[in-house]
Write a protein that holds these residues in place. Structure first.
Motif, PDB file in Angstrom:
ATOM      1  N   LYS A   1     -13.461 -14.708   2.669  1.00 52.09           N
ATOM      2  CA  LYS A   1     -12.133 -15.309   2.530  1.00 52.09           C
ATOM      3  C   LYS A   1     -11.187 -14.427   1.730  1.00 52.09           C
ATOM      4  O   LYS A   1      -9.993 -14.386   1.995  1.00 52.09           O
ATOM      5  N   THR A   2     -11.713 -13.703   0.734  1.00 48.27           N
ATOM      6  CA  THR A   2     -10.889 -12.816  -0.075  1.00 48.27           C
ATOM      7  C   THR A   2     -11.635 -11.512  -0.301  1.00 48.27           C
ATOM      8  O   THR A   2     -12.807 -11.517  -0.668  1.00 48.27           O
ATOM      9  N   ILE A   3     -10.943 -10.407  -0.081  1.00 44.99           N
ATOM     10  CA  ILE A   3     -11.509  -9.069  -0.301  1.00 44.99           C
ATOM     11  C   ILE A   3     -10.565  -8.331  -1.245  1.00 44.99           C
ATOM     12  O   ILE A   3      -9.363  -8.243  -0.996  1.00 44.99           O
ATOM     13  N   SER A   4     -11.126  -7.826  -2.323  1.00 45.54           N
ATOM     14  CA  SER A   4     -10.364  -7.019  -3.271  1.00 45.54           C
ATOM     15  C   SER A   4     -11.023  -5.654  -3.311  1.00 45.54           C
ATOM     16  O   SER A   4     -12.241  -5.552  -3.481  1.00 45.54           O
ATOM     17  N   MET A   5     -10.226  -4.608  -3.149  1.00 42.01           N
ATOM     18  CA  MET A   5     -10.852  -3.300  -3.023  1.00 42.01           C
ATOM     19  C   MET A   5      -9.975  -2.155  -3.479  1.00 42.01           C
ATOM     20  O   MET A   5      -8.749  -2.249  -3.497  1.00 42.01           O
ATOM     21  N   GLU A   6     -10.657  -1.083  -3.824  1.00 41.01           N
ATOM     22  CA  GLU A   6     -10.017   0.203  -4.012  1.00 41.01           C
ATOM     23  C   GLU A   6     -10.243   0.975  -2.711  1.00 41.01           C
ATOM     24  O   GLU A   6     -11.321   0.908  -2.136  1.00 41.01           O
ATOM     25  N   TYR A   7      -9.214   1.651  -2.236  1.00 44.66           N
ATOM     26  CA  TYR A   7      -9.383   2.490  -1.048  1.00 44.66           C
ATOM     27  C   TYR A   7      -8.955   3.909  -1.380  1.00 44.66           C
ATOM     28  O   TYR A   7      -8.241   4.161  -2.343  1.00 44.66           O
ATOM     29  N   HIS A   8      -9.419   4.829  -0.549  1.00 45.39           N
ATOM     30  CA  HIS A   8      -9.089   6.243  -0.708  1.00 45.39           C
ATOM     31  C   HIS A   8      -8.356   6.711   0.540  1.00 45.39           C
ATOM     32  O   HIS A   8      -8.797   6.432   1.659  1.00 45.39           O
ATOM     33  N   ASN A   9      -7.240   7.393   0.367  1.00 47.47           N
ATOM     34  CA  ASN A   9      -6.499   7.961   1.494  1.00 47.47           C
ATOM     35  C   ASN A   9      -7.163   9.285   1.872  1.00 47.47           C
ATOM     36  O   ASN A   9      -6.947  10.300   1.219  1.00 47.47           O
ATOM     37  N   LEU A  10      -7.986   9.239   2.902  1.00 45.14           N
ATOM     38  CA  LEU A  10      -8.778  10.410   3.291  1.00 45.14           C
ATOM     39  C   LEU A  10      -8.137  11.225   4.406  1.00 45.14           C
ATOM     40  O   LEU A  10      -8.370  12.431   4.510  1.00 45.14           O
ATOM     41  N   ASP A  11      -7.380  10.568   5.281  1.00 46.91           N
ATOM     42  CA  ASP A  11      -6.702  11.288   6.357  1.00 46.91           C
ATOM     43  C   ASP A  11      -5.464  10.507   6.783  1.00 46.91           C
ATOM     44  O   ASP A  11      -5.166   9.453   6.221  1.00 46.91           O
TER      45      ASP A  11
ATOM     46  N   ASP B   1      -0.401   1.866  -3.325  1.00 47.28           N
ATOM     47  CA  ASP B   1      -0.962   3.187  -3.595  1.00 47.28           C
ATOM     48  C   ASP B   1      -0.805   3.514  -5.077  1.00 47.28           C
ATOM     49  O   ASP B   1       0.108   3.019  -5.735  1.00 47.28           O
ATOM     50  N   SER B   2      -1.668   4.373  -5.575  1.00 49.27           N
ATOM     51  CA  SER B   2      -1.509   4.889  -6.933  1.00 49.27           C
ATOM     52  C   SER B   2      -0.341   5.873  -6.947  1.00 49.27           C
ATOM     53  O   SER B   2       0.198   6.243  -5.899  1.00 49.27           O
ATOM     54  N   LEU B   3       0.030   6.312  -8.105  1.00 51.18           N
ATOM     55  CA  LEU B   3       1.141   7.261  -8.210  1.00 51.18           C
ATOM     56  C   LEU B   3       0.869   8.558  -7.455  1.00 51.18           C
ATOM     57  O   LEU B   3       1.773   9.154  -6.879  1.00 51.18           O
ATOM     58  N   LEU B   4      -0.378   8.997  -7.449  1.00 52.12           N
ATOM     59  CA  LEU B   4      -0.733  10.230  -6.746  1.00 52.12           C
ATOM     60  C   LEU B   4      -0.982  10.012  -5.256  1.00 52.12           C
ATOM     61  O   LEU B   4      -1.140  10.962  -4.499  1.00 52.12           O
ATOM     62  N   ARG B   5      -1.048   8.753  -4.848  1.00 43.01           N
ATOM     63  CA  ARG B   5      -1.260   8.363  -3.445  1.00 43.01           C
ATOM     64  C   ARG B   5      -2.591   8.816  -2.862  1.00 43.01           C
ATOM     65  O   ARG B   5      -2.749   8.905  -1.653  1.00 43.01           O
ATOM     66  N   THR B   6      -3.549   9.128  -3.701  1.00 38.62           N
ATOM     67  CA  THR B   6      -4.874   9.480  -3.199  1.00 38.62           C
ATOM     68  C   THR B   6      -5.771   8.257  -3.112  1.00 38.62           C
ATOM     69  O   THR B   6      -6.705   8.235  -2.318  1.00 38.62           O
ATOM     70  N   VAL B   7      -5.488   7.252  -3.919  1.00 36.62           N
ATOM     71  CA  VAL B   7      -6.230   5.993  -3.906  1.00 36.62           C
ATOM     72  C   VAL B   7      -5.233   4.850  -4.000  1.00 36.62           C
ATOM     73  O   VAL B   7      -4.062   5.050  -4.295  1.00 36.62           O
ATOM     74  N   GLY B   8      -5.733   3.640  -3.767  1.00 37.17           N
ATOM     75  CA  GLY B   8      -4.883   2.460  -3.880  1.00 37.17           C
ATOM     76  C   GLY B   8      -5.714   1.206  -4.009  1.00 37.17           C
ATOM     77  O   GLY B   8      -6.942   1.255  -3.956  1.00 37.17           O
ATOM     78  N   GLN B   9      -5.012   0.094  -4.173  1.00 37.44           N
ATOM     79  CA  GLN B   9      -5.641  -1.217  -4.283  1.00 37.44           C
ATOM     80  C   GLN B   9      -5.185  -2.069  -3.114  1.00 37.44           C
ATOM     81  O   GLN B   9      -4.014  -2.003  -2.714  1.00 37.44           O
ATOM     82  N   LEU B  10      -6.096  -2.874  -2.598  1.00 38.07           N
ATOM     83  CA  LEU B  10      -5.781  -3.766  -1.481  1.00 38.07           C
ATOM     84  C   LEU B  10      -6.464  -5.106  -1.705  1.00 38.07           C
ATOM     85  O   LEU B  10      -7.631  -5.137  -2.117  1.00 38.07           O
ATOM     86  N   THR B  11      -5.734  -6.171  -1.482  1.00 37.86           N
ATOM     87  CA  THR B  11      -6.301  -7.517  -1.496  1.00 37.86           C
ATOM     88  C   THR B  11      -5.998  -8.149  -0.150  1.00 37.86           C
ATOM     89  O   THR B  11      -4.845  -8.127   0.303  1.00 37.86           O
ATOM     90  N   ALA B  12      -7.022  -8.685   0.499  1.00 42.41           N
ATOM     91  CA  ALA B  12      -6.875  -9.327   1.789  1.00 42.41           C
ATOM     92  C   ALA B  12      -7.391 -10.755   1.691  1.00 42.41           C
ATOM     93  O   ALA B  12      -8.500 -10.980   1.199  1.00 42.41           O
ATOM     94  N   LYS B  13      -6.569 -11.713   2.125  1.00 48.61           N
ATOM     95  CA  LYS B  13      -6.962 -13.129   2.111  1.00 48.61           C
ATOM     96  C   LYS B  13      -6.909 -13.654   3.530  1.00 48.61           C
ATOM     97  O   LYS B  13      -5.891 -13.553   4.208  1.00 48.61           O
ATOM     98  N   TYR B  14      -8.030 -14.241   3.960  1.00 50.66           N
ATOM     99  CA  TYR B  14      -8.126 -14.770   5.324  1.00 50.66           C
ATOM    100  C   TYR B  14      -7.347 -16.085   5.424  1.00 50.66           C
ATOM    101  O   TYR B  14      -7.496 -16.962   4.591  1.00 50.66           O
ATOM    102  N   VAL B  15      -6.489 -16.167   6.449  1.00 49.99           N
ATOM    103  CA  VAL B  15      -5.676 -17.380   6.636  1.00 49.99           C
ATOM    104  C   VAL B  15      -6.027 -18.076   7.928  1.00 49.99           C
ATOM    105  O   VAL B  15      -6.528 -17.546   8.844  1.00 49.99           O
TER     106      VAL B  15
END
Length: 75
Positions: free
Chosen positions: A27-37, A61-75
């Motif tokens: 129902k809820t996903i909280s994650m760090e992601y990496h911009n790989l391509d 995205d983080s300030l450097l845009r190499t990583v970021g945070q994402l939260t997804a909630k199922y509706v």
């Protein structure tokens, strides 16, 4: 119901191959992601993927845009 993910770039392999019936149990996903391509392994593509699966998404995205945070909630 809730999943927190920080798997250093492997988030794409996990979610892009996870069966839909398993994904929809989360129902809820909280994650760090990496911009790989610029194709499919970046925050923008990951957010689009979750929206197509029926999730509301908050992403930044983080300030450097190499990583970021994402939260997804199922509706």
């Amino acid at each position: 119901d809730f999943l927190k993910v920080d798997i250093e770039g492997s988030e794409y392999d996990l979610f892009y191959t996870l069966p839909k019936n398993i994904l929809k149990k989360l129902k809820t996903i909280s994650m760090e992601y990496h911009n790989l391509d610029k194709q499919k392994k970046n925050g923008k593509s990951l957010a689009k993927f979750f929206r197509k699966q029926g999730y509301q998404v908050k992403q930044r995205d983080s300030l450097l845009r190499t990583v970021g945070q994402l939260t997804a909630k199922y509706v």
